[in-house]
Design a protein around this motif. Sequence first.
Motif, short mmCIF file in Angstrom:
data_model
loop_
_atom_site.label_atom_id
_atom_site.label_comp_id
_atom_site.label_asym_id
_atom_site.label_seq_id
_atom_site.Cartn_x
_atom_site.Cartn_y
_atom_site.Cartn_z
N ARG A 267 -25.84 129.54 17.70
CA ARG A 267 -24.38 129.53 16.98
C ARG A 267 -24.04 128.17 16.96
N ASP A 268 -24.01 127.78 15.52
CA ASP A 268 -23.59 126.39 15.21
C ASP A 268 -24.51 125.51 15.88
N HIS A 269 -25.51 125.47 16.33
CA HIS A 269 -26.32 124.52 17.28
C HIS A 269 -26.98 123.63 16.07
N PRO A 270 -27.19 122.16 16.39
CA PRO A 270 -27.50 121.11 15.34
C PRO A 270 -29.15 121.12 15.24
N ASP A 271 -29.60 121.52 16.49
CA ASP A 271 -31.25 121.26 16.36
C ASP A 271 -31.83 122.41 16.97
N PRO A 272 -31.79 123.57 16.55
CA PRO A 272 -32.14 124.78 17.50
C PRO A 272 -33.70 124.75 17.42
N CYS A 273 -34.13 124.88 18.74
CA CYS A 273 -35.56 124.55 19.11
C CYS A 273 -35.97 125.82 20.12
N ILE A 274 -37.34 126.41 19.89
CA ILE A 274 -37.82 127.46 20.82
C ILE A 274 -39.14 126.96 21.31
N ARG A 275 -39.50 126.88 22.56
CA ARG A 275 -40.62 126.51 23.32
C ARG A 275 -41.42 127.42 23.80
N VAL A 276 -42.53 127.64 23.45
CA VAL A 276 -43.41 128.83 24.04
C VAL A 276 -44.69 128.04 24.41
N VAL B 152 -44.34 131.05 29.50
CA VAL B 152 -42.94 130.51 29.62
C VAL B 152 -42.11 130.76 28.44
N TYR B 153 -41.07 131.00 28.17
CA TYR B 153 -40.45 131.05 26.90
C TYR B 153 -39.09 130.29 27.10
N ALA B 154 -38.74 129.15 26.26
CA ALA B 154 -37.46 128.52 26.55
C ALA B 154 -36.74 128.29 25.22
N ASP B 155 -35.58 128.58 24.99
CA ASP B 155 -34.56 127.79 24.34
C ASP B 155 -33.81 126.82 24.54
N ASN B 156 -33.34 125.87 23.52
CA ASN B 156 -32.31 124.83 23.97
C ASN B 156 -30.70 125.19 23.61
N GLY B 157 -30.84 126.56 23.56
CA GLY B 157 -29.32 127.04 23.05
C GLY B 157 -27.99 126.90 24.02
N ASN B 158 -27.16 127.59 23.74
CA ASN B 158 -25.91 127.40 24.51
C ASN B 158 -25.81 128.28 25.35
N CYS B 159 -26.09 127.86 26.77
CA CYS B 159 -26.14 128.81 27.90
C CYS B 159 -24.94 129.59 28.45
#
Lengths: 201, 612
Positions: free
Chosen positions: B539-548, B561-568
């Motif tokens: 939500r309102d993230h400037p650079d959303p990124c998902i790493r698989v 491994v599944y990781a996001d740089n979202g708002n924890c």
Amino acid sequence: MVRILIVEDEIIIARFIERQLQSNFNCSTRIAVSSAEARTAMADVLPHLLLCDIHLEDELSGIHLVSELRRRYAFEVIFITSYQTRTIIEQAAAANPANYLIKPIDEMQLFAGVQLVISRIQSNGQTGKAFLQPNTLFSDTELRILQLIREKKTTQEIAETLHLSRYTIKNHRHAICRKLDLRDENNALLKWVAENGVFIK
Amino acid sequence: MLKSHFLALEDRKGTLSATELLKNPSALVPLDALPKGSPTSYYWLRTTLQTSKMATDPGQVLSFTNLSYVDVFLYQGDSLVSHQQTGAFRGRNYISETDGRLYVTLPLEPGKTYSLLLQVHHTKHYQPIFDFTLQTRRSYYRKVRVKESLDAALQGAVCIFFVYTLLSWLVTRYRLYLWLLIFITGLGLYAISSAGYFIDWFFPDDPATGWLFNKHFLDFGMLGLYLLVRDFWKIRSNYPRYYAWLKWMPVLLLASSVTYILIEYFTGNYSLTNTIQLWEHPLFMALAISALITCWTNLNHAQRYLAYGIIVIGCTGLAITITSLFLHERSLAVAPTFGAIAILCVFLLFATGLKEEMRQHEVAKQAVLKEFNNLQQHQNIILEKKVEERTEELKISNRRLQKQKFMLAERNAKIETLINELNHRVKNNLQLLYSLLSLQLPIVKDGVSRDILKGNIGKIRAMMLVNQKLFNFENGHNVSLCEFITELAVHLQKIYDTKGQTRIQQNIPAGIQLSDKHTLSFGLILSELFTNTFKHAFRDHPDPCIRVEALTLSDHLLQFVYADNGNCLCEHENQEKFTMGIPLIKDLTRQMNGQMTVSKDKGLSYSFTIPV
């Protein structure tokens, strides 16, 4: 409270069944997604009822599993499966199930299929226990004596059947009572046998 | 015959000469009155011959039998007309051309009186018999010619048979012919030798040596007969106990031969050896008779011919023995003829027997061959029958197989149709569900319900993808993880991130495959993870990124491994919204028999360990 074990390798389906059972019956449930889990759960829970899928781990191991467990535990079985061929139903019938439900299944079908069996379980109390196995609690001879007591034999008759002396049989009966924590009198053992006779193989 | 006219003198030392005797005629006494002396002494005989005046035949022949050495002196008055040397053992070079070994031609002229003086020396130890005969040359030659032609005929026959047997042996290599050959050679030579021809042909200058062979030829012939009987009647195998005795026969023959040759060579005592031989005969006769008695009952047709031959030999032997007993040395005159005739008879019998035996062999061979042929034919028939049966069986089984093949093909086609139908239904139903929910999406205004609906659409999408991947026959039942994630991510992004702002970083080795068993669970997990991330993290993230990321830990273990740089922080705010998500992921991981850990870093990070 009726103890139910759900053996189903699709966990979402298992969760659905669990939810339905818990909302319709006064029961405790447990889910096993493989034969191995089922074996462990069986010893933990000693369920009165087993809801079992026939197709487990890519084979027809549900029926084998039930036959295997029947040797050690007293329980009722309902097969819930998508198989509807004649041969598989015949094979399943050999495991003496209480019911056979064919997937897809909805809430009402599940309720109706399980309701009958649960009322029977509540009325007779012959399920939800492990059978008495030799060399666990009782020795072979003691189990044989318990069987004969169930057949309403007197101590004298048991002694004749087993070619032992009357006093030896008496000693055995005392030992059994001690193991069962019963007060040392004839009627206590007879009562116990009358209640638990079905678990003596 | 001159015997009765002789005056005789025994000269033991052989020192007297003819002239001495002529001067002293009173020393001689009539032959009848001469006392019996030593057989080997020199004897002088004298008689007077008166020739008639009208002699028609110019030659007069003085002949005799058997005497070893004879010197003939012919005197007219006191003058010596002739001195001729003759005798059975006299060398050819001593004998004049007109004389023979057993005769001399006296040069008598008609109308004269001669005085005939004979010096006789017999070395064979027989009592000499002075059977001198004087006859005209013509009548003597006639007798000789008759005897010689008879001998020639018999010996010719023997020769022919010899050649016949030799050829038979060479051609057939049948051993019995060799024994028969030995037999006929021995007896033929014995006959020739007895009649004196052997000496004439081979030892004209040393007759005494030639005579030594005589008896050994007979022994040689007997050896042949013995071998013939032994092999033809199969005595060695059929009568082993009898053979134990019979096998000494050659030794006996050899011993007698050696004895004869020693006695004759050193002493010249032919009389003695002859006596020994006479005593040997009954022994041989007994052997022959015993052999006949032992074997007769078991002899077959062919073998009996040999028995007949042996009987003939026995009779001949008996006859010769009897003549020999009565005639002593003179039996030598008749024995050869007797012998030769007997040999011929015997040979004919033996040869017939052998021929019969060979014929029987041939017959037996033919019978065996015929039997063998029959057997072979029989086998062939059986074989053919078997082949036919087998062919028929094969045909039947072939037909059955064809039928089965046909049925299988039919069934296969049916199954294929069913599978296609099923596949179609499944896909269709999934599509129906997907379409239905998608259609309902715009209708639902409530945010929470929209989220749930979107989650379900995402899950159905995952199922559709799994279905599509799995029921692709060419690729088998494994799904490439990398491909699967890429496609699923694209679909889910379309649903949630319509602007396409989110970067998806994938680091998955191309070789990693998912088994069909796990694909659906994995797809649902992924769908749930993506849904969670898209719904709550960015939500309102400037650079959303998902790493698989994925890597293989071992042959049967995969780490994902599944990781996001979202708002924890969202996790805590939307606690209740996770209630469905995380437990489902946990359940599905459990179903795959895997492990899951969640950690917070920049965003949320899920790590799975899944058995493959």
